[in-house]
Structures are given as C-alpha cells and as structure tokens.
Design an enzyme around this catalytic site. Structure first.
Site, PDB file in Angstrom:
ATOM      1  N   CYS A  82     -48.377 -83.422  31.912  1.00 46.41           N
ATOM      2  CA  CYS A  82     -48.833 -83.022  33.256  1.00 46.41           C
ATOM      3  C   CYS A  82     -47.997 -83.705  34.335  1.00 46.41           C
ATOM      4  O   CYS A  82     -47.663 -83.096  35.357  1.00 46.41           O
ATOM      5  CB  CYS A  82     -50.303 -83.395  33.459  1.00 46.41           C
ATOM      6  SG  CYS A  82     -51.390 -82.581  32.287  1.00 46.41           S
ATOM      7  N   ARG A  93     -53.455 -75.124  30.170  1.00 48.29           N
ATOM      8  CA  ARG A  93     -52.465 -74.929  31.246  1.00 48.29           C
ATOM      9  C   ARG A  93     -52.448 -73.449  31.615  1.00 48.29           C
ATOM     10  O   ARG A  93     -51.708 -72.660  31.038  1.00 48.29           O
ATOM     11  CB  ARG A  93     -51.076 -75.373  30.777  1.00 48.29           C
ATOM     12  CG  ARG A  93     -51.021 -76.836  30.413  1.00 48.29           C
ATOM     13  CD  ARG A  93     -49.653 -77.287  29.969  1.00 48.29           C
ATOM     14  NE  ARG A  93     -49.784 -78.531  29.240  1.00 48.29           N
ATOM     15  CZ  ARG A  93     -49.947 -79.722  29.802  1.00 48.29           C
ATOM     16  NH1 ARG A  93     -49.970 -79.842  31.108  1.00 48.29           N
ATOM     17  NH2 ARG A  93     -50.086 -80.804  29.060  1.00 48.29           N
TER      18      ARG A  93
END
Ligand code: BEZ
Length: 240
Positions: free
Chosen positions: A55, A138
């Site tokens: 991330c 995601r």
C-alpha cells in the site's frame, strides 16, 4: 450466528450504474460522494491497510502521478477500513521517512477516507470474504463526471496495481467518449482506434469495398480501424 462465506451477501456496484452515494470523513475533510465530484472523473480506490508495504508503494506512486491525473480532469480518492488518525500518521510517515524508487518527501494531497464501520467498503464490494473479512481488497472504480461507474478493477491483497494502466484506461475511456470509437488491446494515444462493427450487410459491403470514408483500414468487415492523431486526442482529453 456467524454467517458462512456463501451466506454473506457482497453488494457489487456495476458498470453503467450511478456510483453508490455516501458521506465520509477523510484526511482532507468531509466529502459527499459522488456529488462533490460532479464535472470531474474520479478514481475511488481501496487499499487493505495503512502501514503496509505494498500500500505504501502504491500511495507514493499515485501521489506522484496526481498532477498527471488532474490534467486529465480526474481526482483521486482513497479508502481503507483504518481510522483517521492512523491515516494521518501513515501519510506523515510516508512524507517524512520513506524513499522508494526515487520518490521521496511524497505528500499525499488527495483524500483518504476513514471507513472503520466498513460502510463504504461494503457498499462498493471492497470486502471480499474469500480474501479477507477485515481488510478491503485493492478495488478501483472509475466514476465519470456524471457520477456513473465506467470501469471497475479488483486486485487481491498481495498484488500492487499498475498505475500506468489506470492512467491508460482513463485516457482510453475519455477518447472513446470524445470521438465515438473503441480502443483495441494495449491502445495508447496515437494508435489507430476501432470503428463500431457494421450494423447491416450493406454497411459491411461498403466497408470492404472501401466506400466508408470514416474508415482507414478493415482487417475484415467486423474489424475496421481509423487513424486518430495523438495531438488531437491529447488536446481533447487533457487540459492544456
Ligand atoms: C501490503 O500492502 O503490503 C499488504 C497488505 C495486506 C496483505 C498483504 C500485503
């Protein structure tokens, strides 16, 4: 009673439908989605958790490309099921301490939604129990200036996104809207575009006989292309 994976209903927004509405607290203040973004494209994307390496690499990349997306009239909005103070601390750490692939001192200026309640994540099908009950996958939602969902891409927790592809997809969709064409595999501005298939036998014949002036080349009657100048595309879809 705890639900089995099969019993848990995951609501999934769909392409061509209005983006589900929500109000949220973000690192840039409160937002009303999608009404605050009317007139702009938006990429609403989720990530599994703050203070995680994949991330972090993604946020640094997206923040570095923010201006490029803004020039194409596209705003970025991130989300994870972490709280606001975790978001703030993580973004400060990224700016102050993390150097990655030549990117450093990176300030994330786009809003990052706090979604501890998972209200937004559940609305957008970002919680996918087969992958995780507690982390958003995601997900990437492209929402157009009218608030309609135009493309959706989901990735698993372990797979960092390709942001060049997200940009390419944005430019391709804007080009399709602007010029009434479709874009072939791996298309980039300057490449030939696809003309929609012939809708009648006569139209198919005209195309193959070279009588359709809108077309430059036909591989066969159903697969016809035309040239579209790169500068013309960029002028139409990117602000000067
Ligand atoms: C990461 O962003 O590094 C990550 C998050 C959740 C699972 C695996 C990796």
């Amino acid at each position: 009673m705890e639900q089995t994976q099969e019993q848990q209903v995951v609501s999934m927004p769909r392409i061509g439908e209005p983006a589900p509405e929500f109000k949220a607290v973000t690192t840039q203040g409160d937002i009303n989605f999608p009404s605050d973004y009317k007139g702009s494209w938006v990429i609403l994307f989720s990530h599994p958790a703050d203070f995680t390496p994949v991330c972090t690499s993604e946020f640094m990349t997206f923040a570095t490309m923010e201006k490029q997306f803004a020039q194409a009239n596209c705003k970025l909005v991130g989300l994870s099921v972490d709280g606001l103070y975790s978001h703030i601390a993580w973004l400060r750490t990224i700016k102050d301490k993390i150097e990655y692939r030549g990117m450093k001192d990176v300030e994330v200026k786009f809003p990052l939604i706090e979604d501890i309640t998972m209200n937004v994540a559940k609305k957008y099908g970002m919680i996918q129990p087969g992958e995780s009950n507690t982390k958003a996958v995601r997900a990437v939602f492209f929402v157009d200036p009218k608030g309609i969902i135009r493309a959706i891409i989901y990735y698993p927790l372990s797979l960092g996104r390709n942001f060049d592809e997200l940009y390419r997809a944005l430019i391709a969709m804007k080009t399709a809207d602007e010029f009434g064409v479709a874009t072939p595999a791996d298309w980039r501005a300057g490449d030939d575009v696809i003309i929609s298939p012939a809708g009648s036998c006569n139209a198919a014949k005209d195309r193959m006989d070279g009588k359709d002036s809108n077309i430059d080349e036909c591989k066969d009657w159903f697969f016809c292309t035309k040239k579209l100048d790169k500068d013309k595309v960029l002028k139409a879809v990117i602000k000067g």
